[in-house]
Design a protein around this motif. Structure first.
Motif, mmCIF file in Angstrom:
data_model
loop_
_atom_site.group_PDB
_atom_site.id
_atom_site.type_symbol
_atom_site.label_atom_id
_atom_site.label_comp_id
_atom_site.label_asym_id
_atom_site.label_seq_id
_atom_site.Cartn_x
_atom_site.Cartn_y
_atom_site.Cartn_z
ATOM 1 N N ALA A 259 28.679 7.529 26.991
ATOM 2 C CA ALA A 259 28.227 6.403 26.173
ATOM 3 C C ALA A 259 28.099 6.782 24.700
ATOM 4 C CB ALA A 259 26.884 5.892 26.695
ATOM 5 N N ASN B 66 27.725 12.718 28.353
ATOM 6 C CA ASN B 66 27.207 11.366 28.158
ATOM 7 C C ASN B 66 28.287 10.516 27.491
ATOM 8 O OD1 ASN B 66 25.771 9.038 27.716
ATOM 9 N ND2 ASN B 66 24.278 9.946 26.306
ATOM 10 N N TYR C 203 34.670 0.991 18.784
ATOM 11 C CA TYR C 203 34.555 1.491 20.160
ATOM 12 C C TYR C 203 33.104 1.791 20.546
ATOM 13 C CZ TYR C 203 39.607 1.716 20.284
ATOM 14 O OH TYR C 203 40.945 1.377 20.273
ATOM 15 N N ARG C 204 32.168 1.264 19.759
ATOM 16 C CA ARG C 204 30.735 1.339 20.063
ATOM 17 C C ARG C 204 30.233 2.780 20.201
ATOM 18 N NH1 ARG C 204 29.009 -3.732 21.089
ATOM 19 N NH2 ARG C 204 30.578 -5.280 21.721
ATOM 20 N N TYR C 205 30.616 3.602 19.272
ATOM 21 C CA TYR C 205 30.107 4.970 19.237
ATOM 22 C C TYR C 205 28.638 4.971 18.823
ATOM 23 C CZ TYR C 205 34.301 7.792 19.946
ATOM 24 O OH TYR C 205 35.391 8.425 20.487
ATOM 25 N N SER C 206 27.919 5.954 19.329
ATOM 26 C CA SER C 206 26.534 6.134 18.894
ATOM 27 C C SER C 206 26.503 6.341 17.383
ATOM 28 C CB SER C 206 25.927 7.350 19.605
ATOM 29 O OG SER C 206 24.818 7.845 18.909
ATOM 30 N N CYS D 60 29.961 14.409 24.634
ATOM 31 C CA CYS D 60 30.498 13.136 25.117
ATOM 32 C C CYS D 60 30.992 13.228 26.561
ATOM 33 C CB CYS D 60 31.628 12.660 24.201
ATOM 34 S SG CYS D 60 31.044 12.216 22.539
ATOM 35 N N PRO E 199 32.752 6.688 23.616
ATOM 36 C CA PRO E 199 33.730 6.291 24.636
ATOM 37 C C PRO E 199 35.158 6.651 24.223
ATOM 38 C CG PRO E 199 32.205 4.503 24.140
ATOM 39 C CD PRO E 199 31.976 5.555 23.106
#
Length: 667
Positions: free
Chosen positions: A430, A428, A361-364, A425, A433
């Motif tokens: 991003a 932000n 899920y493209r986590y930081s 989160c 998500p």
């Protein structure tokens, strides 16, 4: 951390050109001698460790049967405690050689890992010589003990088992360890022959350095060099820290310091008598059985897939929130902590199941790894906890009450971790998500996956809280419970997973007990120096607030936690610091909770943070800097929790004050 030099069975080969000269030929001969020892000692030590793990499993079964007999028939087995003591001592000594072969003995490698290969090899050669000295002394003194026990017919009061027979098995374990160290030494000298320009002269100098350290106490006594006990203590502590931080395994550093230090203050006879006594007593205490039981319960739970079940349930309920997968990671860590007891194991275990989801899920990277590193620290705060067990054994306070004391602070810290993730989160999205929201019934169904975790937690912690079990009995019940759950759980514990659980648990147990042996040698020496008493009196009489002293102690633990595992850290510092804490009037249970939190802070604090290295090993493509940036917000949370506990100590002491314990059995 384990030594960087690979000494595993049959995996190391020195590349030798036999035509290149004398040193290559000598290297080849030495390496072949090491391989010859390999063919004997590796299988023998492995099977001995298997036997030790079977003993531990049998001990758990015996205690559970004893508890059932006590409650159902009101007829406890009178021989249980004595039999458990003998089996524990046997299991530990049968396993220490296999732990050494697998590089499980804890080492602070922060400095030696930065040396070049030649320098590192030279240090390791000296350290192997010193470890050999320690085990030769131990084996020799155990032989004397066994001989005396056989001569006088010493036997267990209830079991009638000859003490000499138990000690004889311990001697076999010591001899296996000596052979492993000799095999390592042969390989190290063989490799040194290839990397040194003057191998014979340098090797001779290295042996001489090792010999000088070994005979330092003898030389001082013969030369009439005398110092006051506190001065000897300070010199010995500095020397021990130097050895530790240059790579000598922590257990051997403490054992060597204890042997030589006692020799210098008193005499060789007293020092050897201490070795003879503590080498047996430090591994044959009934209450120490709690260590292998909780370690084995954790490995069985992991290999049965209970960690994944805990994470899946948390993911189904929290995944749709901002940063929900990171929240699920913290929640999963909390759940697994309730049946594990070790921070690094919790971080590594949950990392393998949660990091792929966060990447999906493209986590930081910083949020994902930071949440995992911080969540892992819950593994040694939420009971059962190996850290609390070791603290209780060293400080001689109730392990059961320590377990209860960790519940509310652990939940408070987990809750604040969740809040900070949600807050960041939400501001932000991003960073983390949200995922798709699962249907309500599917979420309810997912809760079925955590029944096993809840059952184990209720058996162990509920049994302790209600006074049904002592911690030792709860650990044994947890082992049997984890095994039964693993067997009946779909896709649960396989035969290979069961064997792997036994081996992993026995190796970790051997590592812990080797440190305990070293601590027992060091503890006698430190008591003889009178440093703990003098330090306690000095601090107690100081005209400063006791909270200033407390903060200084806590900062020391953070610094040590950056470079050391929590178990040896507690064992090393507590005998010195604990009398001071008691003189200041602090509650020992409360201080145990604070101590564990501060040490765990150190394990994720830049620039070292051992837990961060564990996460880096799982997330290999994430830079260390990103992980450290990710843990900073969670470090702030831990500081807040410590401040709250200092202001409101009842948070830690409330549950222990309500609980029932089996006082007659060491509740």
């Amino acid at each position: 951390m384990p030594s960087q030099l690979n000494t595993s069975c049959g995996t190391e080969n020195v590349d030798v050109d036999v035509d290149s000269g004398l040193q290559h030929e000598l290297s080849l001969r030495l390496n072949n001698m090491g391989k010859g020892l390999d063919r004997v000692i590796c299988p023998v030590s492995r099977y001995a460790s298997v036997a030790g793990s079977i003993f531990i499993l049998a001990m758990a079964v015996l205690i559970v049967v004893d508890v059932l007999s006590r409650y159902v028939f009101n007829r406890p087995f009178m021989i249980t405690i004595e039999l458990e003591q003998f089996m524990l001592a046997t299991a530990v000594y049968l396993s220490i050689a296999w732990a050494m072969i697998n590089n499980d003995h804890v080492q602070v490698d922060i400095f030696i890992s930065r040396f070049n290969k030649k320098t590192r090899l030279r240090f390791e050669l000296i350290f192997t010589l010193l470890a050999l000295f320690v085990f030769i002394v131990m084996g020799w003194q155990l032989f004397i003990m066994a001989k005396e026990a056989f001569q006088v017919g010493d036997a267990g009061d209830l079991t009638g088992i000859p003490i000499g027979l138990v000690v004889a098995v311990m001697i076999i374990g010591s001899l296996m360890m000596i052979l492993v160290l000799m095999r390592n030494l042969l390989r190290q000298v063989a490799e040194h022959m290839l990397v040194s320009s003057r191998p014979l002269m340098v090797t001779a100098c290295l042996f001489l350095i090792g010999l000088l350290i070994m005979v330092s106490a003898w030389f001082c006594s013969k030369a009439g060099v005398q110092f006051s006990p506190p001065v000897v203590g300070l010199i010995a502590i500095l020397a021990m820290l130097l050895l530790m931080f240059t790579g000598l395994p922590i257990a051997f550093s403490m054992a060597l310091t204890g042997i030589l230090g006692t020799w210098m203050i008193m005499s060789a006879d007293v020092s050897f008598a201490v070795v003879r006594m503590q080498a047996f007593e430090s591994v044959s205490d009934y209450f120490l059985c709690v260590v292998p039981f909780f370690v084995l319960m954790g490995t069985l739970a992991f290999n049965a897939g209970l960690s994944k079940s805990a994470y899946d349930a948390a993911y189904s309920w929290f995944g749709h929130m901002p940063g929900g997968v990171a929240v699920a990671t913290v929640a999963g860590c909390s759940g697994f902590a309730a049946i594990c007891g070790d921070s690094m194991a919790t971080a590594a275990t949950m990392g393998s199941v949660s990091l792929p989801e966060m990447r999906k899920y493209r986590y930081s990277d910083s949020l994902a790894t930071g949440a995992l590193a911080a969540g892992g620290t819950l593994g040694i705060l939420i009971p059962p906890s190996i850290g609390f067990i070791v603290y209780g054994l060293i400080a001689e306070v109730s392990v059961a009450k320590l377990f209860m004391a960790g519940v509310l602070p652990g939940l408070l810290m987990a809750g604040l971790f969740v809040l900070i993730i949600l807050g960041r989160c939400s501001r932000n999205p991003a960073l983390g998500p949200a995922c798709e929201k699962m249907p309500f019934m599917k979420r309810v169904k997912a809760l079925g996956g955590i029944w096993s975790v809840l059952v184990l937690f209720i058996i162990v912690i509920g049994g302790i809280y209600l006074g049904i079990f002592t911690p030792t009995e709860a650990g044994a019940a947890g082992v049997i419970g984890a095994f039964v759950i693993g067997v009946i759980k779909p896709n649960g514990l396989s035969w290979q997973g069961f064997l792997k659980s036994l081996e992993e648990a026995m190796r970790m147990t051997a590592m812990i007990f080797m440190i305990l042996i070293g601590v027992s040698f060091l503890g006698y020496f430190m008591t003889s120096t009178e440093i703990p008493l003098a330090l306690s009196n000095m601090i107690a009489s100081a005209e400063v607030s006791r909270y200033v002293i407390l903060i200084s102690i806590l900062l020391l633990y953070v610094l040590l936690g950056m470079v050391m595992n929590i178990i040896p850290m507690i064992m090393l510092t507590l005998p010195i610091i604990f009398p001071t804490v008691m003189a200041l009037g602090f509650d020992p249970i409360w201080f145990g909770v604070i101590t564990v939190i501060m040490m765990e802070m150190g394990q994720i604090t830049p620039p070292v943070g051992i837990n961060v290295f564990v996460i880096h090993g799982v997330a290999k493509n994430v830079p260390m800097g990103s992980i450290f940036r990710g843990v900073v917000p969670f470090l702030m949370v831990q500081i807040v929790v410590v401040v709250v506990l200092i202001l409101f100590p009842k948070i830690a002491t409330y549950l222990p004050s309500l609980m029932k314990t089996l006082a007659s059995l060491g509740g």
